[in-house]
Scaffold this motif. Structure first.
Motif, PDB file in Angstrom:
ATOM      1  N   THR A 127      -8.454  43.900 -17.881  1.00 10.55           N
ATOM      2  CA  THR A 127      -8.879  45.022 -17.047  1.00 10.55           C
ATOM      3  C   THR A 127      -7.793  45.452 -16.067  1.00 10.55           C
ATOM      4  O   THR A 127      -7.207  44.618 -15.374  1.00 10.55           O
ATOM      5  CB  THR A 127     -10.140  44.625 -16.247  1.00 10.55           C
ATOM      6  OG1 THR A 127     -11.148  44.215 -17.159  1.00 10.55           O
ATOM      7  CG2 THR A 127     -10.638  45.771 -15.402  1.00 10.55           C
TER       8      THR A 127
ATOM      9  N   PHE B  10     -13.968  39.867 -16.015  1.00  7.02           N
ATOM     10  CA  PHE B  10     -12.863  40.823 -15.993  1.00  7.02           C
ATOM     11  C   PHE B  10     -11.571  40.104 -15.604  1.00  7.02           C
ATOM     12  O   PHE B  10     -11.455  39.582 -14.492  1.00  7.02           O
ATOM     13  CB  PHE B  10     -13.157  41.944 -14.999  1.00  7.02           C
ATOM     14  CG  PHE B  10     -14.358  42.775 -15.352  1.00  7.02           C
ATOM     15  CD1 PHE B  10     -14.246  43.860 -16.198  1.00  7.02           C
ATOM     16  CD2 PHE B  10     -15.614  42.460 -14.843  1.00  7.02           C
ATOM     17  CE1 PHE B  10     -15.358  44.628 -16.524  1.00  7.02           C
ATOM     18  CE2 PHE B  10     -16.729  43.222 -15.164  1.00  7.02           C
ATOM     19  CZ  PHE B  10     -16.600  44.306 -16.009  1.00  7.02           C
TER      20      PHE B  10
ATOM     21  N   TYR C  66     -10.538  47.051 -20.854  1.00 10.79           N
ATOM     22  CA  TYR C  66     -11.302  47.906 -19.947  1.00 10.79           C
ATOM     23  C   TYR C  66     -10.342  48.489 -18.910  1.00 10.79           C
ATOM     24  O   TYR C  66      -9.627  47.749 -18.225  1.00 10.79           O
ATOM     25  CB  TYR C  66     -12.404  47.101 -19.250  1.00 10.79           C
ATOM     26  CG  TYR C  66     -13.286  47.929 -18.344  1.00 10.79           C
ATOM     27  CD1 TYR C  66     -14.502  48.431 -18.800  1.00 10.79           C
ATOM     28  CD2 TYR C  66     -12.904  48.236 -17.038  1.00 10.79           C
ATOM     29  CE1 TYR C  66     -15.317  49.198 -17.982  1.00 10.79           C
ATOM     30  CE2 TYR C  66     -13.691  49.013 -16.219  1.00 10.79           C
ATOM     31  CZ  TYR C  66     -14.902  49.490 -16.701  1.00 10.79           C
ATOM     32  OH  TYR C  66     -15.696  50.262 -15.884  1.00 10.79           O
TER      33      TYR C  66
END
Length: 536
Positions: free
Chosen positions: A59, A88, A114
């Protein structure tokens, strides 16, 4: 014949009796085993899965978002609602490019990417290789909210579709009507200082120069100290992008910062070697040489920039919002500036498709269909509220008419935090690059505030009319080298490290690197874009 008439029913009775015994036996086994488990992937709604699972996403993180997303209220709430607990792995955006490339090259990638800013080249290569799941057939079934968006904006589907016909990513997409969001970072002027200096809003590049010079020389804050900084931002390129429209450059928007169309010839134009671009850099160099641009603009960090802004030291700046980031309400958006050749184009406008590779699911993910449903939730109304506003009753309130508003703990934080600082425990959209659909009234970030809306209204008549989306093609290492050299030389011309008498030498070096080949590749990508746009 009579014997057969008697034997047939008897055989049937034996079969029926055996079936009854088998049925009773199976029922007994099921009763002993307990009730059947429901399927893991539930058919619709929340939760998505019937039992909890763990996932990991690589992320991208901005300096303005929280440092541990596992503890952010938005994600804790969503994990409990979906049975999907996402971890994450946060990487600063400044390092994400190298981290992402390393993960893909070595095969050490997680379940998903992400806000990782995957490029079209990476989506093409690793989608074709099977690292990223192909989403085409899954989207109608598992991503109904995103599917509606593709139906509503055919150009979005066109831009997401790679040359092999595959869609491998979920993007960051802005409502095309949300102009203040497409602008993102306006050029702001200190309204109180304009009044103190008795100057009108600058309408031309010459008047902007006069205003910045007055800020430096005439003590507009009235404290008797020459502490004013005429202009500041996080890097010089943000300022150049704001100015180049005054020379008619950038007429296809920010998705293509290096290439546009020369309207006089109808041909593609490489902006960083155009004579008009040289004039832009000469103008910026003059400002820098006269001390009208912050001396440390090439190295200043976000914390220092925000601190100076909070002390009301800037006469002008390029940033999302002086109000939400620095608690400075006195700034106004600058008009579209007219340049020395009467050009008055506002080119600082992003394409609605901002990040083509905001989200992708890898072949290591054991629950790809569920993961697609997981991300699709944020493209609907309820998911948008959770993502942009947080948890109802905690970080936002909803009025009877449906309007949304952050709570007092956000708007007037007890410790004097800015709105963005106060939001960090609740949401993670701060800093951008996330997958989602950005629209009003769900999004209540700085671009939705009255000053930002007004700034967009001012420049709208002069804004780029034809905005190119990103082209799904890869210029490879040549593209990287070209862009890097253009950026390096931009800084050197502005500071005076390289004199403008060396401009022709710079253009020659660009051609030696491979500019002609680069433009040939660009023309091919542009041609493919036009063909796809016509539906051929």
């Amino acid at each position: 014949m009579k014997a057969y008439k008697w034997l047939l029913p008897a055989a049937l009775l034996l079969v029926i009796a055996g079936s009854v015994v088998l049925y009773v036996d199976r029922q007994a086994q099921r009763a002993a085993a307990g009730p059947e488990e429901p399927p893991l992937l539930l058919p619709e709604g929340l939760p998505i899965l019937s039992k909890p699972v763990e996932l990991t996403f690589l992320t991208g993180k901005s300096a303005t978002s929280g440092s541990n997303w596992d503890e952010i209220l938005q994600w804790k709430q969503y994990a409990a609602a979906t049975n999907m607990n996402v971890h994450f792995q946060l990487v600063p955006f400044e390092s994400m490019g190298e981290e992402r490339k390393l993960a893909l090259a070595t095969g050490s990638y997680p379940d998903g990417f992400y806000a990782a800013r995957l490029t079209a080249a990476e989506l093409m290569k690793y989608g074709k290789d099977g690292v990223f799941f192909r989403l085409n057939d899954w989207i109608p079934r598992y991503a109904p909210n995103f599917h509606k968006l593709l139906e509503r904006y055919p150009e979005l589907r066109q831009s997401l579709t790679m040359p092999d016909g595959g869609i491998y990513s979920i993007p960051s997409f802005y409502d095309p009507e949300f102009l203040s969001m497409l602008i993102g970072t306006p050029l702001w002027l200190n309204g109180a200082w304009l009044e103190a200096l008795k100057l009108p809003e600058p309408q031309t590049t010459g008047e902007l120069y006069a205003y910045l010079k007055a800020v430096k020389e005439r003590d507009p804050n009235g404290n008797g100290v020459a502490d004013e900084i005429p202009f500041g931002s996080l890097g010089i390129s943000m300022f150049v992008h704001q100015l180049k429209g005054a020379w008619g450059l950038g007429n296809r928007g920010l998705a293509h910062p290096l290439v546009d169309v020369d309207e006089s010839t109808g041909q593609l134009r490489f902006i960083p070697v155009d004579p008009k671009y040289k004039e832009v850099l000469e103008y910026v160099h003059t400002l820098y040489a006269e001390g009208l641009i912050e001396k440390d603009i090439f190295t200043i960090g976000s914390s220092e920039f925000y601190t100076k802004g909070a002390h009301n030291l800037y006469g002008a700046m390029v940033t999302p919002s002086p109000y939400t980031q620095m608690k400075q309400p006195g700034y106004i958006g600058a008009p579209a500036l007219q340049g020395p050749h009467s050009d008055r184009l506002y080119s600082h406008v992003k394409a609605p498709l901002v990040h083509i590779g905001a989200f992708a699911i890898t072949n290591k993910n054991k629950y790809p269909e569920a993961t697609l449903r997981w991300i699709d939730y944020f493209f609907g109304d309820e998911g948008s509220k959770l993502f942009y506003m947080g948890v109802k009753g905690v970080s936002y309130e909803e009025a009877p008419d449906g309007s949304l508003r952050y709570t007092e703990r956000i708007l007037n934080h007890k410790d004097g935090l800015t709105i963005e600082q106060a939001l960090t425990p609740y949401v993670t959209w701060l800093g951008g690059s996330y997958p989602g659909f950005v629209r009003l009234p769900m999004f209540q970030g700085s671009e939705s505030y009255p000053a930002s809306i007004e700034a967009a209204r001012k420049v709208k008549p002069y804004a780029v009319k034809e905005i190119w989306p990103p082209f799904p093609y890869s210029p490879g290492s040549l593209g990287t080298e070209i862009a890097s050299y253009a950026s390096q030389m931009q800084a050197k011309f502005v500071t005076g490290e390289v004199p403008f008498s060396d401009w022709d030498k710079y253009v020659g070096s660009m051609r030696m690197i491979g500019l002609d080949k680069y433009m040939t590749m660009y023309e091919q990508a542009y041609g493919a874009y036009l063909t796809s746009k016509r539906g051929e």
